[in-house]
Design a protein around this motif. Structure first.
Motif, mmCIF file in Angstrom:
data_model
loop_
_atom_site.group_PDB
_atom_site.id
_atom_site.type_symbol
_atom_site.label_atom_id
_atom_site.label_comp_id
_atom_site.label_asym_id
_atom_site.label_seq_id
_atom_site.Cartn_x
_atom_site.Cartn_y
_atom_site.Cartn_z
ATOM 1 N N ARG A 118 69.655 35.089 53.700
ATOM 2 C CA ARG A 118 68.324 35.421 53.885
ATOM 3 C C ARG A 118 67.638 33.962 53.497
ATOM 4 O O ARG A 118 68.073 33.710 52.068
ATOM 5 N N PHE A 121 61.795 34.098 56.419
ATOM 6 C CA PHE A 121 61.976 34.807 57.996
ATOM 7 C C PHE A 121 63.206 34.246 58.601
ATOM 8 O O PHE A 121 63.150 34.750 59.879
ATOM 9 N N ASP A 122 64.037 33.730 58.003
ATOM 10 C CA ASP A 122 65.364 32.967 58.605
ATOM 11 C C ASP A 122 66.577 33.602 58.300
ATOM 12 O O ASP A 122 66.396 34.046 56.912
ATOM 13 N N ALA A 147 66.011 32.745 63.212
ATOM 14 C CA ALA A 147 65.113 33.855 62.958
ATOM 15 C C ALA A 147 65.945 34.961 62.683
ATOM 16 O O ALA A 147 66.692 35.629 63.337
ATOM 17 N N SER A 154 72.110 37.866 61.240
ATOM 18 C CA SER A 154 70.546 38.197 60.718
ATOM 19 C C SER A 154 69.877 39.430 60.979
ATOM 20 O O SER A 154 69.223 39.865 60.345
ATOM 21 N N LEU A 158 68.273 41.850 58.450
ATOM 22 C CA LEU A 158 66.916 42.225 58.655
ATOM 23 C C LEU A 158 66.879 43.801 58.648
ATOM 24 O O LEU A 158 65.954 44.495 58.075
ATOM 25 N N VAL A 169 58.407 41.125 58.460
ATOM 26 C CA VAL A 169 59.415 39.993 59.058
ATOM 27 C C VAL A 169 59.285 40.204 60.467
ATOM 28 O O VAL A 169 59.489 39.322 61.641
ATOM 29 N N TYR A 172 56.094 38.970 61.920
ATOM 30 C CA TYR A 172 56.213 37.400 62.130
ATOM 31 C C TYR A 172 57.059 36.907 63.157
ATOM 32 O O TYR A 172 56.668 35.725 63.813
ATOM 33 N N ASN A 173 58.349 37.293 63.274
ATOM 34 C CA ASN A 173 59.373 36.826 63.992
ATOM 35 C C ASN A 173 59.314 37.203 65.641
ATOM 36 O O ASN A 173 59.827 36.720 66.327
ATOM 37 N N ARG A 176 58.765 34.490 67.817
ATOM 38 C CA ARG A 176 60.039 33.560 68.034
ATOM 39 C C ARG A 176 61.219 34.297 68.864
ATOM 40 O O ARG A 176 61.824 33.528 69.454
ATOM 41 N N LEU A 177 61.239 35.562 68.676
ATOM 42 C CA LEU A 177 62.366 36.366 69.085
ATOM 43 C C LEU A 177 62.167 36.200 70.857
ATOM 44 O O LEU A 177 63.219 36.489 71.582
#
Length: 279
Positions: A118, A121-122, A147, A154, A158, A169, A172-173, A176-177
């Protein structure tokens, strides 16, 4: 009258008792609130008298292992104690610790293995061991990042973060996802629940055509996911007949690694620093 042998045995018993009490104080301080603990509460918690507890604390202060706040009069573990613990745990960083497991798994499975850690956030790929099949991954080569929530490695990390942290997380992600199409909020949350129920991430989402992956989290002593072991291969090699064997092998290695992780390892805080070019 005791003879010399009896006196020595009695002396050893007293010494052993004193050491046990010192460690009881240290352990109790380790479980204390951030601001420290008063001697009365410590004495009650470890089952010793207040004068005895105070003497033990003074001895630990003389050795630099404990300090007392001048204003609150509360006792706490000192920075010197944590520095000593860090030196004692200096048995190699996470990458060095996991490397033998990657090689064993790659050799026994005949597939490509990855170590992801980790990084905020990535998730970042710290190491890999190549198998004979050409594969594509989200992180690409060593040093690549993705991410949290994208890809099996990942996702395994998570899913095993503390609930509040995991929620932060995910929030926030999520934007991006969405770049990966199938990863909307409902899908991601259902995947997280599946991972927590099964203990591994292994569903083939079809995002990488013809590729399949499986990952298990590496948990530290507190049960927090700090990394993941991941296998990437072609879809045909992770069918129902072979999947349980792969899961068992990865879980066994991850379980052996977790208790050996040095909690003071700088890579746990900044895994990308291993790729920094020295000046």
């Amino acid at each position: 009258m005791m003879n010399s042998t009896e006196r020595n045995e009695k002396s050893n018993e007293v010494g052993v008792g004193a050491v046990s009490r010192l460690f009881a104080v240290l352990r109790s301080l380790g479980d204390s609130p951030e601001g420290g603990e008063r001697v009365t509460q410590l004495a009650e918690r470890i089952g010793l008298s207040q004068p005895t507890t105070h003497r033990l604390l003074r001895s630990l202060m003389e050795e630099g292992m404990v300090e007392q706040d001048a204003r609150s009069k509360r006792y706490r573990l000192s920075l010197e104690f944590f520095a000593l613990a860090a030196r004692a745990g200096r048995s190699g960083n996470l990458r060095e610790l996991v490397r033998p497991a990657l090689l064993r798994l790659s050799a026994s499975l005949g597939d490509s293995l990855f170590l992801l850690a980790r990084s905020g956030f990535d998730a970042i790929c710290l190491d890999r061991s190549e198998g004979p099949f050409p594969i594509r991954t989200f992180t690409g080569d060593i040093g690549g990042r993705v991410a949290l929530g994208v890809g099996q490695g990942s996702l395994a990390i998570l899913a095993y973060l503390p609930e509040d942290e995991r929620e932060t997380v995910i929030r926030y992600n999520l934007p991006r996802l969405r770049d990966f199409h199938l990863y909307d909020e409902v899908f991601l949350r259902s995947e997280v629940e599946n991972v927590r129920k099964l203990g591994y991430a292994g569903r083939n989402t079809g995002v990488l055509q013809g590729m399949a992956g499986l990952a298990v989290p590496i948990l530290d002593r507190e049960g927090r996911a700090v990394a993941a072991l991941s296998v990437a291969t072609i879809t045909d090699r992770l069918g129902p007949d072979r999947l349980p064997t792969v899961v068992e092998l990865l879980k066994r290695e991850a379980a052996a690694i977790g208790p050996r992780i040095n909690p003071f390892d700088p890579l746990l805080r900044r895994p990308s620093q291993i790729f920094a070019t020295p000046e």
